[in-house]
Design a protein around this motif. Structure first.
Motif, PDB file in Angstrom:
ATOM      1  N   THR A   3      -0.316 -73.545  51.251  1.00 19.25           N
ATOM      2  CA  THR A   3      -1.294 -72.527  51.630  1.00 19.25           C
ATOM      3  C   THR A   3      -0.715 -71.725  52.786  1.00 19.25           C
ATOM      4  O   THR A   3       0.196 -72.176  53.480  1.00 19.25           O
ATOM      5  CB  THR A   3      -2.635 -73.142  52.063  1.00 19.25           C
ATOM      6  OG1 THR A   3      -2.407 -73.995  53.185  1.00 19.25           O
ATOM      7  CG2 THR A   3      -3.268 -73.941  50.939  1.00 19.25           C
ATOM      8  N   ARG A   4      -1.268 -70.530  52.983  1.00 18.48           N
ATOM      9  CA  ARG A   4      -0.776 -69.648  54.048  1.00 18.48           C
ATOM     10  C   ARG A   4      -1.964 -68.969  54.704  1.00 18.48           C
ATOM     11  O   ARG A   4      -2.726 -68.274  54.024  1.00 18.48           O
ATOM     12  CB  ARG A   4       0.151 -68.595  53.449  1.00 18.48           C
ATOM     13  CG  ARG A   4       0.655 -67.585  54.419  1.00 18.48           C
ATOM     14  CD  ARG A   4       1.871 -68.122  55.106  1.00 18.48           C
ATOM     15  NE  ARG A   4       2.138 -67.356  56.309  1.00 18.48           N
ATOM     16  CZ  ARG A   4       2.876 -67.809  57.277  1.00 18.48           C
ATOM     17  NH1 ARG A   4       3.404 -69.001  57.199  1.00 18.48           N
ATOM     18  NH2 ARG A   4       3.086 -67.088  58.333  1.00 18.48           N
ATOM     19  N   PRO A   5      -2.176 -69.157  56.005  1.00 13.14           N
ATOM     20  CA  PRO A   5      -3.262 -68.434  56.672  1.00 13.14           C
ATOM     21  C   PRO A   5      -2.942 -66.947  56.748  1.00 13.14           C
ATOM     22  O   PRO A   5      -1.775 -66.553  56.808  1.00 13.14           O
ATOM     23  CB  PRO A   5      -3.298 -69.056  58.069  1.00 13.14           C
ATOM     24  CG  PRO A   5      -1.957 -69.671  58.268  1.00 13.14           C
ATOM     25  CD  PRO A   5      -1.434 -70.033  56.913  1.00 13.14           C
ATOM     26  N   THR A   6      -3.989 -66.121  56.704  1.00 18.24           N
ATOM     27  CA  THR A   6      -3.831 -64.673  56.801  1.00 18.24           C
ATOM     28  C   THR A   6      -4.727 -64.150  57.912  1.00 18.24           C
ATOM     29  O   THR A   6      -5.596 -64.861  58.405  1.00 18.24           O
ATOM     30  CB  THR A   6      -4.208 -63.976  55.476  1.00 18.24           C
ATOM     31  OG1 THR A   6      -5.590 -64.216  55.206  1.00 18.24           O
ATOM     32  CG2 THR A   6      -3.371 -64.490  54.319  1.00 18.24           C
ATOM     33  N   GLY A   7      -4.520 -62.902  58.277  1.00 21.98           N
ATOM     34  CA  GLY A   7      -5.310 -62.297  59.338  1.00 21.98           C
ATOM     35  C   GLY A   7      -6.632 -61.726  58.869  1.00 21.98           C
ATOM     36  O   GLY A   7      -7.370 -61.123  59.645  1.00 21.98           O
ATOM     37  N   GLY A   8      -6.953 -61.889  57.599  1.00 20.46           N
ATOM     38  CA  GLY A   8      -8.190 -61.368  57.030  1.00 20.46           C
ATOM     39  C   GLY A   8      -8.244 -61.653  55.547  1.00 20.46           C
ATOM     40  O   GLY A   8      -7.438 -62.413  55.007  1.00 20.46           O
ATOM     41  N   ASP A  24      15.594 -67.599  46.261  1.00 19.49           N
ATOM     42  CA  ASP A  24      14.159 -67.763  46.444  1.00 19.49           C
ATOM     43  C   ASP A  24      13.447 -66.444  46.170  1.00 19.49           C
ATOM     44  O   ASP A  24      13.968 -65.380  46.493  1.00 19.49           O
ATOM     45  CB  ASP A  24      13.879 -68.218  47.880  1.00 19.49           C
ATOM     46  CG  ASP A  24      12.527 -68.870  48.039  1.00 19.49           C
ATOM     47  OD1 ASP A  24      11.858 -69.105  47.015  1.00 19.49           O
ATOM     48  OD2 ASP A  24      12.139 -69.143  49.168  1.00 19.49           O
ATOM     49  N   GLY A  25      12.268 -66.520  45.595  1.00 12.22           N
ATOM     50  CA  GLY A  25      11.461 -65.333  45.370  1.00 12.22           C
ATOM     51  C   GLY A  25      10.472 -65.136  46.498  1.00 12.22           C
ATOM     52  O   GLY A  25      10.327 -65.988  47.386  1.00 12.22           O
ATOM     53  N   LEU A  26       9.765 -64.006  46.463  1.00 11.88           N
ATOM     54  CA  LEU A  26       8.780 -63.676  47.483  1.00 11.88           C
ATOM     55  C   LEU A  26       7.442 -63.360  46.849  1.00 11.88           C
ATOM     56  O   LEU A  26       7.374 -62.894  45.713  1.00 11.88           O
ATOM     57  CB  LEU A  26       9.226 -62.450  48.287  1.00 11.88           C
ATOM     58  CG  LEU A  26      10.480 -62.562  49.131  1.00 11.88           C
ATOM     59  CD1 LEU A  26      10.847 -61.196  49.707  1.00 11.88           C
ATOM     60  CD2 LEU A  26      10.278 -63.563  50.254  1.00 11.88           C
ATOM     61  N   ALA A  35      -2.214 -55.272  57.458  1.00 16.94           N
ATOM     62  CA  ALA A  35      -0.801 -55.647  57.374  1.00 16.94           C
ATOM     63  C   ALA A  35      -0.438 -56.079  55.958  1.00 16.94           C
ATOM     64  O   ALA A  35      -1.297 -56.484  55.176  1.00 16.94           O
ATOM     65  CB  ALA A  35      -0.488 -56.783  58.347  1.00 16.94           C
ATOM     66  N   VAL A  36       0.849 -55.997  55.662  1.00 14.92           N
ATOM     67  CA  VAL A  36       1.400 -56.538  54.426  1.00 14.92           C
ATOM     68  C   VAL A  36       2.368 -57.644  54.825  1.00 14.92           C
ATOM     69  O   VAL A  36       3.092 -57.514  55.812  1.00 14.92           O
ATOM     70  CB  VAL A  36       2.086 -55.445  53.564  1.00 14.92           C
ATOM     71  CG1 VAL A  36       3.209 -54.765  54.313  1.00 14.92           C
ATOM     72  CG2 VAL A  36       2.587 -56.014  52.247  1.00 14.92           C
ATOM     73  N   SER A  37       2.335 -58.741  54.082  1.00 18.02           N
ATOM     74  CA  SER A  37       3.196 -59.890  54.382  1.00 18.02           C
ATOM     75  C   SER A  37       4.023 -60.256  53.167  1.00 18.02           C
ATOM     76  O   SER A  37       3.610 -60.033  52.029  1.00 18.02           O
ATOM     77  CB  SER A  37       2.351 -61.108  54.781  1.00 18.02           C
ATOM     78  OG  SER A  37       1.618 -60.848  55.943  1.00 18.02           O
ATOM     79  N   ALA A  38       5.183 -60.835  53.442  1.00 16.96           N
ATOM     80  CA  ALA A  38       6.037 -61.393  52.393  1.00 16.96           C
ATOM     81  C   ALA A  38       6.277 -62.853  52.752  1.00 16.96           C
ATOM     82  O   ALA A  38       6.699 -63.166  53.867  1.00 16.96           O
ATOM     83  CB  ALA A  38       7.361 -60.647  52.317  1.00 16.96           C
ATOM     84  N   VAL A  39       5.970 -63.742  51.820  1.00 19.34           N
ATOM     85  CA  VAL A  39       6.194 -65.171  52.040  1.00 19.34           C
ATOM     86  C   VAL A  39       7.100 -65.719  50.938  1.00 19.34           C
ATOM     87  O   VAL A  39       7.098 -65.219  49.814  1.00 19.34           O
ATOM     88  CB  VAL A  39       4.870 -65.971  52.099  1.00 19.34           C
ATOM     89  CG1 VAL A  39       4.007 -65.502  53.258  1.00 19.34           C
ATOM     90  CG2 VAL A  39       4.098 -65.870  50.802  1.00 19.34           C
ATOM     91  N   GLY A  44       6.056 -71.070  51.187  1.00 19.65           N
ATOM     92  CA  GLY A  44       5.020 -70.289  51.849  1.00 19.65           C
ATOM     93  C   GLY A  44       5.399 -69.793  53.234  1.00 19.65           C
ATOM     94  O   GLY A  44       4.572 -69.196  53.928  1.00 19.65           O
ATOM     95  N   ALA A  45       6.645 -70.005  53.660  1.00 19.36           N
ATOM     96  CA  ALA A  45       7.079 -69.548  54.984  1.00 19.36           C
ATOM     97  C   ALA A  45       7.105 -68.025  55.031  1.00 19.36           C
ATOM     98  O   ALA A  45       7.470 -67.358  54.058  1.00 19.36           O
ATOM     99  CB  ALA A  45       8.456 -70.105  55.317  1.00 19.36           C
TER     100      ALA A  45
END
Length: 113
Positions: A3-8, A24-26, A35-39, A44-45
């Protein structure tokens, strides 16, 4: 698997970027925090995060506070470029479009409508 916490709130599925040449894929996703994030798919890092919202202003959206410039959860990817748009409407502070390098999140282009 992780799991990955998000800002909203994330309102839709992430965009998966699978590169046969990479180890590795994203997963790329926009969020109500502007914001946009890539993990990394494997663990999930966080690979990178880019704040597209031009201000820290908040607005009520569906009963909760969110950025006045949220991003949709799904991100358009064309080749090695991710295209994101932050905002609600051209009359409410504009729509802020960015072209980002998928691997690094570096800005390749920007346009405000």
């Amino acid at each position: 698997l992780w799991t990955r916490p998000t800002g909203g709130k994330v309102d839709s599925p992430p965009t998966l970027v699978l590169d046969p040449a990479a180890a590795d894929g994203l997963a790329l996703f926009g969020c109500d925090d502007g914001a946009v994030s890539a993990v990394r798919l494997s663990d999930g890092a966080l690979a990178w995060r880019f704040v597209a919202a031009p201000t820290d202003g908040l607005a009520m959206a569906h009963g909760h506070l969110a950025s006045a410039f949220p991003l949709p959860g799904s991100v358009l990817v064309v080749g090695d470029t991710a295209v994101v748009a932050a905002g609600h409407h051209t009359d409410l502070g504009g729509l802020h479009f960015f072209a980002l390098d998928v691997a690094t999140g570096a800005v390749r282009g920007r346009r405000v409508v």
